[in-house]
Scaffold this active site. Structure first.
Site, short mmCIF file in Angstrom:
data_model
loop_
_atom_site.label_atom_id
_atom_site.label_comp_id
_atom_site.label_asym_id
_atom_site.label_seq_id
_atom_site.Cartn_x
_atom_site.Cartn_y
_atom_site.Cartn_z
N ARG A 152 0.83 -1.20 0.00
CA ARG A 152 0.00 0.00 0.00
C ARG A 152 0.87 1.25 0.00
NH1 ARG A 152 -1.83 2.56 4.45
NH2 ARG A 152 -1.71 0.69 5.74
N TYR A 166 -16.04 15.74 -17.09
CA TYR A 166 -16.44 14.35 -16.85
C TYR A 166 -17.45 14.30 -15.70
CZ TYR A 166 -16.16 9.58 -15.07
OH TYR A 166 -16.47 8.34 -14.60
N ASP A 217 -6.88 17.88 -16.12
CA ASP A 217 -7.21 16.51 -16.51
C ASP A 217 -6.79 16.37 -17.97
OD1 ASP A 217 -8.36 14.15 -17.38
OD2 ASP A 217 -10.23 14.44 -16.29
N LYS A 220 -7.64 4.85 -19.80
CA LYS A 220 -7.94 5.24 -21.16
C LYS A 220 -6.69 5.10 -22.06
CE LYS A 220 -11.96 6.44 -19.37
NZ LYS A 220 -11.75 6.57 -17.93
#
Length: 371
Positions: free
Chosen positions: A47, A99, A168, A193
């Site tokens: 983690r 988005y 973004d 993406k």
């Protein structure tokens, strides 16, 4: 190194134990502690860090020209960490077209956490800056209306008011647009993406121009919340990045050709693609998108939602599905995905233009439009 070379080599190195050219996947969740209670090999618990994630973060920082990067389990988690690094009472300026998942985050979670959020037309951004404005969040090109933000103009304004800027960059990728070079503080990607590019990984990243205190807070959120990608997802993403510059060339070429075809089609009302001279922000796009205009476009079908949906379900090579950036072409009736509060036109289809032959894609869209 040029971008094509960085994509192949940044963060990658032969395995020191075996000499394997392709780095192995390190699935271990925990790592050996030294007799003096330290961790001389640099890893304690996955983690906190993992060899595969470290390689991915090194590569992504190099691609965007940043000092450091933090990988997350999704693009939404990456953006969430940026917002969560702010303080109650801080004000965020975000675009009026963005988005819908991040817009919903801001509206339904961070407003409830006593933050202020204003969604604005960036041509009028000066009117919305407040004394407590802490972050300006840009998305360019925007989803799904392909609006272009003048990054350098916003950065100049933000610096006058000591405001953090973030972009973004998912639609553009560093192959086309490099916001950090234009003075932006942070870049975010949904690496689900184009970065990965094969529709088989969920992930996100935040990349910083300077590894400063605010980025340290984002890293704290990454570690404490634990929204990190798996070692296998990091491995797959690194593999996908190796072909990113060449994939983007194909996406851009196909999207431009399809946009030009749609712009002349009698069944199409409007095309949204920054590479077209008819796009209202075309000149800005030419200036800041240096190697193409991306593989995303939207268009409005003459008629309403029924006509648009009929086109989407009548295609053969465009898969009707959400997401974007894979090698396969996708088409989606966006308003029905965004829900009842959407501002997206009901006759709009969003298209992720893939790497199939452009003649086949044009023929497919053409026959669907006439059905």
């Amino acid at each position: 190194m040029k971008l094509e070379t960085l994509a192949v080599h940044a963060g990658n190195h032969p395995d020191s134990a075996t000499g394997a050219v392709t780095s192995p996947i390190h699935l271990s969740t925990t790592f050996l502690r030294d007799d003096d209670l330290g961790y001389s090999k640099g890893f304690m618990y996955t983690r906190h860090n993992n060899p595969n994630r470290q390689q991915l973060e090194t590569c992504l920082a190099a691609l965007e020209g940043g000092e450091a990067a933090l990988a997350f389990g999704s693009g939404s988690a990456a953006a969430f960490a940026v917002f969560q690094a702010l303080q109650p009472g801080d004000h965020i300026i975000a675009p009026d077209d963005m988005y819908h998942g991040l817009r919903t985050q801001l509206r339904q979670i961070f407003v409830e956490l006593k933050m202020w959020v204003t969604f604005v037309d960036f041509n009028e951004i000066e009117d919305h800056i407040r004394p407590n404005t802490r972050l300006i969040w840009m998305e360019t090109p925007s989803n799904p209306l392909m609006k272009i933000t003048n990054i350098e103009r916003v950065v100049q304004l933000a610096k006058q008011h000591n405001i953090i800027t973030a972009v973004d960059n998912t639609f553009a990728t560093p192959c086309i647009q490099r916001p950090l070079d234009m003075g932006v503080d942070l870049v975010m990607h949904s690496i689900t993406k184009y970065i990965n590019g094969h529709s088989d990984v969920l992930g996100g990243v935040v990349i910083t121009k300077k590894n400063d205190d605010f980025f340290g807070r984002i890293k704290m959120v990454q570690i404490l919340a634990g929204g990190v990608p798996s070692p296998f997802d990091c491995y797959l993403t690194l593999r996908g990045i190796k072909t990113l510059p060449y994939r983007m060339k194909g996406h851009c070429e196909n999207a431009m050709a399809l946009a030009k075809f749609l712009e002349q089609h009698p069944k199409v009302e409007k095309v949204y693609y920054p590479g077209l001279a008819s796009h209202p922000d075309h000149e800005i796009a030419v200036k800041q998108m240096s190697n193409g205009f991306g593989g995303m476009l939207s268009f409005e079908v003459k008629g309403g939602a029924e006509e648009a949906v009929n086109v989407a379900i009548s295609t053969q090579f465009f898969t009707q599905a959400t997401s974007l950036g894979g090698v396969e072409s996708l088409i989606e009736h966006r308003a029905s995905q965004e829900g009842p509060d959407t501002k997206t036109p009901q006759n709009l289809l969003r298209v992720s233009v893939g790497l199939e032959h452009i003649d086949d894609l044009i023929a497919d869209i053409d026959q669907a439009l006439w059905k």
